[in-house]
Design a protein around this motif. Structure first.
Motif, short mmCIF file in Angstrom:
data_model
loop_
_atom_site.label_atom_id
_atom_site.label_comp_id
_atom_site.label_asym_id
_atom_site.label_seq_id
_atom_site.Cartn_x
_atom_site.Cartn_y
_atom_site.Cartn_z
N GLY A 87 -4.20 7.28 -9.02
CA GLY A 87 -2.91 6.64 -8.86
C GLY A 87 -2.54 6.26 -7.44
N ARG A 88 -3.36 6.65 -6.47
CA ARG A 88 -3.05 6.35 -5.07
C ARG A 88 -3.97 5.22 -4.58
N LYS A 89 -3.37 4.28 -3.88
CA LYS A 89 -4.11 3.06 -3.51
C LYS A 89 -5.20 3.33 -2.48
N CYS A 90 -6.34 2.72 -2.68
CA CYS A 90 -7.41 2.74 -1.68
C CYS A 90 -6.87 2.08 -0.42
N GLY A 91 -7.25 2.63 0.72
CA GLY A 91 -6.75 2.12 1.99
C GLY A 91 -5.63 3.00 2.53
N THR A 92 -5.30 4.08 1.79
CA THR A 92 -4.25 5.00 2.27
C THR A 92 -4.78 6.43 2.42
N PHE A 93 -6.09 6.62 2.26
CA PHE A 93 -6.63 7.99 2.31
C PHE A 93 -7.14 8.37 3.70
N GLY A 94 -7.74 7.43 4.38
CA GLY A 94 -8.41 7.73 5.64
C GLY A 94 -7.45 7.82 6.80
N GLU A 95 -7.93 8.40 7.91
CA GLU A 95 -7.14 8.37 9.14
C GLU A 95 -6.92 6.91 9.54
N PHE A 96 -7.95 6.10 9.29
CA PHE A 96 -7.84 4.65 9.42
C PHE A 96 -8.45 4.03 8.17
N ALA A 97 -7.97 2.83 7.82
CA ALA A 97 -8.60 2.10 6.71
C ALA A 97 -8.65 0.62 7.07
N VAL A 98 -9.73 -0.01 6.62
CA VAL A 98 -10.02 -1.39 6.97
C VAL A 98 -9.81 -2.29 5.75
N LEU A 99 -9.07 -3.37 5.97
CA LEU A 99 -8.93 -4.40 4.93
C LEU A 99 -9.57 -5.69 5.44
N SER A 100 -10.06 -6.51 4.51
CA SER A 100 -10.61 -7.81 4.90
C SER A 100 -9.97 -8.91 4.06
N GLU A 103 -13.19 -4.37 0.19
CA GLU A 103 -13.42 -4.93 -1.15
C GLU A 103 -12.48 -4.33 -2.19
N SER A 104 -11.56 -3.48 -1.75
CA SER A 104 -10.84 -2.67 -2.76
C SER A 104 -9.32 -2.75 -2.65
N LEU A 105 -8.79 -3.87 -2.15
CA LEU A 105 -7.34 -4.00 -2.08
C LEU A 105 -6.79 -4.03 -3.52
N GLY A 106 -5.93 -3.07 -3.83
CA GLY A 106 -5.37 -2.98 -5.18
C GLY A 106 -6.03 -1.93 -6.06
N SER A 107 -7.16 -1.39 -5.60
CA SER A 107 -7.81 -0.32 -6.36
C SER A 107 -7.07 0.98 -6.13
N LYS A 108 -7.22 1.92 -7.09
CA LYS A 108 -6.51 3.19 -6.99
C LYS A 108 -7.42 4.35 -7.38
N TYR A 109 -7.20 5.47 -6.69
CA TYR A 109 -7.87 6.72 -7.06
C TYR A 109 -6.79 7.73 -7.41
N LEU A 118 0.81 -1.22 0.00
CA LEU A 118 0.00 0.00 0.00
C LEU A 118 0.85 1.27 0.00
N GLY A 119 2.02 1.22 0.61
CA GLY A 119 2.93 2.38 0.58
C GLY A 119 2.39 3.57 1.36
N GLU A 120 2.76 4.77 0.94
CA GLU A 120 2.30 6.02 1.56
C GLU A 120 2.63 6.08 3.05
#
Ligand SMILES: *Cc1c(COP(=O)(O)O)cnc(C)c1O
Length: 377
Positions: free
Chosen positions: A173-186, A165-171, A47-49
């Motif tokens: 160019g930046r990966k979903c899961g790196t925008f929020g103060e917290f992000a949830v993966l399943s 549901e979005s591991l690997g998705s990008k907005y 995920l980086g960032e």
């Protein structure tokens, strides 16, 4: 009976067993160990960032610990996308807080920035400033993050991303899961990669990661005896499950491409079917992992229903699933406030998820194609 074509079934990469064997060899059959540590590092690298990952027993547990760290408690309100799976909203209830649901954007399907702003303004007017906003990247489609972040920043409300549901998705160019103060993966069994059951909480700081691990392991104070100053949880990921996760991370890039190839297959399949829209990216700002490819039937162009299409697929032992039933229409949340119109409800009435597993093979596609070409739309 023909073999079942599943909506989305586990797809092992081949490397998983060696990590599980390693855990057995060293007797780290516990909710800690090398696999847990290495799995977290693999997620962080992906995920980086500069985000941190805490591996947990489920995505639901991750969301619960995110809301706790944001101070959500009894009597508080949390804004949540209505068009989602119930796990996005349940942890709000665990804390005695109240979900307030927000409708979707017509083309993007995720939380509508307009209704979000309307909801925030109205809750503030009622002296109920929301404690957090939960945005979901549904079926892998990134939400409209620029607009959503601008609103959350302006009102100073922390954002939690449900990236289950979005591991690997990008907005952009930046990966979903790196925008929020917290992000949830399943990493549940039907997600793009799985640990059989599991999740992770992505955090912006090392302190938040440590706090997440602390809370997930019964909140033990640093003392020689068992001492607790806070309520703890048993939410850490098993070292065996993390072994599966390490193997799965090695094939994640491949899985994304395979899911996206399925999506291309469906776009081609329905290209000449006017009554069917395949849900896809609006423009190149959005890059979906296409966890599940979904379609909607246009009632102006066909009298056939999604139930009839489901039945036609079922006859050939092909699993499909209705789109998520919006949370504001769920009996369990019937008392909750809702801001919006009927965008999510319309989608629910007309839409269907199609088999989208990365292990879908050519024979499966041939069978799916046969159902579609015989169905008189
Ligand atoms: C799967 C999912 C979750 C929950 O994850 P678990 O690991 O099953 O607890 C949360 N939100 C959404 C949108 C999901 O699809």
């Amino acid at each position: 009976m023909e073999s079942k074509i599943w909506l989305s079934s586990p797809h092992m990469g081949g490397g998983e067993m060696k990590y599980i064997q390693e855990a057995f060899d060293h007797n780290w059959v516990a909710p800690l160990g090398k696999n847990v540590d290495e799995f977290e590092i693999a997620i962080q690298d992906f995920l980086g960032e500069n985000k941190y990952a805490a591996a947990l027993s489920s995505g639901t547990a991750a969301l619960h610990l995110a809301l706790i760290q944001l101070g959500v408690g009894s009597g508080d309100e949390v804004l949540c996308q209505s068009f989602t799976f119930s796990a996005s909203a349940n942890p709000i209830k665990y804390l005695g807080a109240t979900p307030v649901f927000v409708d979707s954007d017509k083309t993007n399907w995720n939380i509508s920035p307009e209704y979000l702003e309307m909801a925030i303004a109205d809750r503030i007017k009622n002296h109920k400033k929301p404690k957090a906003v939960i945005v979901v990247h549904l079926y892998g489609m990134p939400a409209k993050m620029d607009e959503i972040l601008e609103i959350c920043n302006r009102y100073e409300i922390p954002l939690v991303e449900d990236s289950a549901e979005s591991l690997g998705s990008k907005y952009k160019g930046r990966k979903c899961g790196t925008f929020g103060e917290f992000a949830v993966l399943s990493f549940n069994g039907n997600k793009i990669i799985t640990t059989s059951g599991g999740g992770a909480l992505m955090t912006g700081t090392k302190e938040q990661k440590n706090k997440t691990i602390f809370l997930s392991t019964q909140a033990r104070d640093p003392a020689p005896h068992y001492q607790h100053s806070e309520v703890g949880y048993n939410y850490r990921l098993s070292n065996i499950c993390a072994g599966i996760g390490r193997g799965q991370m090695e094939v994640l890039e491949k899985r994304i491409l395979q899911r996206r190839a399925n999506h291309d297959f469906y776009k081609e399949l329905f290209a000449d079917v006017e009554a069917v829209d395949v849900f896809t990216e609006a423009n190149s700002d959005f890059y979906s992992n296409h966890w599940l490819t979904s379609i909607t039937l246009n009632p102006n162009l066909t009298t056939r229903t999604k139930e009839e299409l489901t039945a036609a697929f079922a006859e050939r032992n092909i699993e499909t699933r209705p789109l998520w039933k919006p949370m504001h229409l769920q009996p369990v949340f019937r008392e909750c406030r809702y801001y919006g119109e009927n965008v999510a409800e319309e989608l629910f009435n007309r839409g269907l998820c199609l088999p989208s597993g990365s292990n879908l093979n050519d024979d499966d596609k041939t069978r799916i194609r046969a159902v579609v070409s015989r169905f008189n739309f």
